[in-house]
Design an enzyme around this catalytic site. Sequence first.
Site, PDB file in Angstrom:
ATOM      1  N   GLU A 171      36.199 -45.459 -10.067  1.00  0.00           N
ATOM      2  CA  GLU A 171      37.353 -44.521  -9.259  1.00  0.00           C
ATOM      3  C   GLU A 171      37.834 -44.954  -7.456  1.00  0.00           C
ATOM      4  O   GLU A 171      39.062 -44.485  -7.660  1.00  0.00           O
ATOM      5  CB  GLU A 171      36.002 -43.467  -9.138  1.00  0.00           C
ATOM      6  CG  GLU A 171      36.217 -42.668  -9.979  1.00  0.00           C
ATOM      7  CD  GLU A 171      35.505 -42.617 -10.847  1.00  0.00           C
ATOM      8  OE1 GLU A 171      34.991 -42.204 -11.682  1.00  0.00           O
ATOM      9  OE2 GLU A 171      34.179 -43.763 -10.416  1.00  0.00           O
ATOM     10  N   PHE A 233      24.761 -30.478 -13.302  1.00  0.00           N
ATOM     11  CA  PHE A 233      25.481 -32.043 -14.158  1.00  0.00           C
ATOM     12  C   PHE A 233      26.195 -32.525 -13.529  1.00  0.00           C
ATOM     13  O   PHE A 233      27.487 -31.509 -13.848  1.00  0.00           O
ATOM     14  CB  PHE A 233      25.161 -32.194 -15.853  1.00  0.00           C
ATOM     15  CG  PHE A 233      25.655 -33.991 -16.170  1.00  0.00           C
ATOM     16  CD1 PHE A 233      24.555 -34.922 -15.176  1.00  0.00           C
ATOM     17  CD2 PHE A 233      26.705 -34.114 -16.766  1.00  0.00           C
ATOM     18  CE1 PHE A 233      24.771 -36.268 -16.199  1.00  0.00           C
ATOM     19  CE2 PHE A 233      26.789 -35.630 -16.744  1.00  0.00           C
ATOM     20  CZ  PHE A 233      26.314 -36.638 -16.382  1.00  0.00           C
ATOM     21  N   GLN A 234      26.133 -33.082 -12.766  1.00  0.00           N
ATOM     22  CA  GLN A 234      27.686 -34.506 -11.808  1.00  0.00           C
ATOM     23  C   GLN A 234      28.287 -32.675 -11.398  1.00  0.00           C
ATOM     24  O   GLN A 234      30.054 -33.253 -11.277  1.00  0.00           O
ATOM     25  CB  GLN A 234      28.518 -34.612 -12.856  1.00  0.00           C
ATOM     26  CG  GLN A 234      28.425 -36.027 -13.868  1.00  0.00           C
ATOM     27  CD  GLN A 234      29.066 -37.135 -14.880  1.00  0.00           C
ATOM     28  OE1 GLN A 234      30.533 -36.327 -14.568  1.00  0.00           O
ATOM     29  NE2 GLN A 234      28.853 -38.168 -14.626  1.00  0.00           N
ATOM     30  N   LYS A 283      36.464 -27.009 -13.560  1.00  0.00           N
ATOM     31  CA  LYS A 283      36.608 -26.689 -14.992  1.00  0.00           C
ATOM     32  C   LYS A 283      36.508 -25.372 -15.796  1.00  0.00           C
ATOM     33  O   LYS A 283      37.900 -25.991 -15.742  1.00  0.00           O
ATOM     34  CB  LYS A 283      35.592 -27.189 -15.611  1.00  0.00           C
ATOM     35  CG  LYS A 283      36.227 -27.949 -17.092  1.00  0.00           C
ATOM     36  CD  LYS A 283      34.658 -28.949 -17.316  1.00  0.00           C
ATOM     37  CE  LYS A 283      34.973 -29.113 -18.751  1.00  0.00           C
ATOM     38  NZ  LYS A 283      33.620 -30.064 -20.208  1.00  0.00           N
ATOM     39  N   MET A 611      33.995 -64.773   7.982  1.00  0.00           N
ATOM     40  CA  MET A 611      34.496 -64.361   9.330  1.00  0.00           C
ATOM     41  C   MET A 611      32.831 -63.915  10.068  1.00  0.00           C
ATOM     42  O   MET A 611      32.943 -64.175  11.171  1.00  0.00           O
ATOM     43  CB  MET A 611      35.333 -62.784   8.861  1.00  0.00           C
ATOM     44  CG  MET A 611      35.433 -62.201  10.276  1.00  0.00           C
ATOM     45  SD  MET A 611      37.068 -61.549  10.047  1.00  0.00           S
ATOM     46  CE  MET A 611      38.221 -62.814  10.808  1.00  0.00           C
TER      47      MET A 611
END
Length: 720
Positions: A171, A233-234, A283, A611
């Site tokens: 993602e 969930f999620q 959803k 760096m």
Amino acid sequence: RLGFVKVFIPRPCRDVCGEGPVARMRPPLPAMRGLIGPQVRRASAATVPWPQLPRRSWVPASHASARAALRVCRSADGRRHHSTGVGGRPATPASASAAAPRAADWRQSSRGVSSGGAVGPITQMSGGEVIYRMLAEHGVDTVFGYSGGAVLPLIDAFHGKPIKWITSAHEQCSGHSAAAYAKSTGRFGVSIVTSGPGITNMVTPLQDALTDGVPLIVFSGQVPTSAMGTDAFQECPATEITRSCTKWNYVCLDFNSLPWAVNEAFRIATSGRPGPCHIDLPKDIVSMKAQVPEAVFRKSSRSQSDAAPMMDMSHIQRAVELINMAKRPIFYVGQGANHCPEILKRVAQKGNIPVTTTVHAMGVFDERDPLSLHMLGMHGAAYANFAIQNSDCIVAIGSRFDDRTTGVMDKYAPKARAAEAAGTGGIVHINIDRSAFGKVVKPTVAIWADSEHALMAMESLIETRDVPARSEWVEQCQDWKKQHAFGYVKPPGGLIKTQQVIEAANTYLQKSGLMDSKDVFICTGVGNHQMMSCQFIDWVKPRSMITSGSLGVMGAGLPFAVGTQVANPDALTILFDGDGSFNMTNMDLQTIVRYKLPVKIAVMNDSRQQMVWIWQRLFFDGRYISVDNVNPDFVKLAQAWGIEAVSCSTEADLPGVIEKWLTHDGPMLVDFKVVPDICLPMVAPGKALDEMILLEDREAIFGKSEEELGHLKFEGLAPS
């Protein structure tokens, strides 16, 4: 008094005069009837300008999560407005009742009724299909994303449709690729991810887009409204997480608000200083179906973004007076001018004014022009930094005085400040974001305007300056360019450094004519290779440097290259990446292969985060920790994906490898095994912009070998 104020009105603003505050209002959409599934509450038909909304305006709702939903809108001038309401819509206070007649009239004229009285076409659609149609209305042709359960009802709408879906490896890669799509084209970048970890993985791309001013639109899936607030969930509080890294975010709890939400996101993303917006989609809302009138699918106004500000001509005239009066003026240009390189060139040449740019504006003024002073700042050109500090009139155009371009503020622009006190110069700041004025530097004259409009208004007033003082200033800048040109110390034994690789690539691009005959985009990760790319490439076109500026995201280089190549399929897209950055997202090589993207990848492999290693050497007496990289064989890694790959470690092989690499038909990776080095010039923390470590100071700072430290020590905080 206002009757005597003259303003410069941009054409887009003149086009919408007389429409009132429609750009800041949520016009009611035609009702979408026949919902299948849980019925959705309809919001009031009244409209209200956002700035008039109360800070808290709670409306009872069926779910605790809806009652607690808080959206933040940061308007074009940088102010924030809070709004809450049922179904994700702003609650309408009683004071908005006056707007009801106008809203009712608007609704009556847009119910989908033809002049003959027939009802307009109505189609049964899901929420996902509504969003797809709205994206098409806004001209979106490509979306970057990753699938997941909560977002399936939305991505299903893309199946077999014209909008191209690009699947990234992660993602975060999707977000960076969408941002690069926007950076390289000036259009919107769109990314779609699932709930929970899908949206949390987008936080870095959103913050990067916010700080770099990128119009990125992110849609995320969410658990059904009945499960919100239950730690399902999620599930995560998506809009609470993204509130501080977006211009505007929104959780959509009402099917009817979907078209409005999409319009609002696109409007806010490009109004004023561009930035990201996020819409969270439960959803069940996206799965619902309704009878949707065709009239729903239209933009909220004739312009996707708010009209540009109207300039006060007295400010323009005062700024031009200072510029014409100045003996040593300079243009300090940021990415806010990337859309107007032609008029910038005309004004600079007419006034005989040197030009320096920020990292995101490189190429807006052709760096081969004698008036170009290239990039300024911490690792910028010494001659640009000298010019800023000695200028009596600094004109900041579409830039914001980032700390990397100013050095310590107490010592910034002493000659311009002295000229301001004498009334013969100062600092002119042109910016479309009004909140930028005085945030870092207090300007002598502030011009709230689009950079192009300001330059258009100034062009006829700028005088052609052939006076000795102006000519001497330009000659002084040219002398600084000769004395302090970018350079490096070649390693012994015919080995190569990062600077040599980039310099050789630039030489080939220039001599072959590719830089002029073809669109060439150069993407980078973050680190030494990023700053050396700025130094050793001659930038000739705006939007050609795709990099993470303010946030400094290591690993963004490869997904940037993906998004740039997708957006510009006929262009030559080059990635200069460090081994540390490349290791973070090299799984996105699968996206290169999946879509056959002919990206040219160069990994500067010094087995270090060089760096940071330098800072530990300078500020921590050589106590090194967490800077050594354990790398794979990058050639075999690329070949495992079916990508052509070679290695190069000597100066003798360099020209041939560069030509083969840049002319290869298809993607190709080169593992450049380089000798580590320090990136110079460098402005140390706590120092003025012209108090730089130059190439001649290298041995005193860096030492004669890695084992022997230099004798000059640094105090204070190392750079972040």
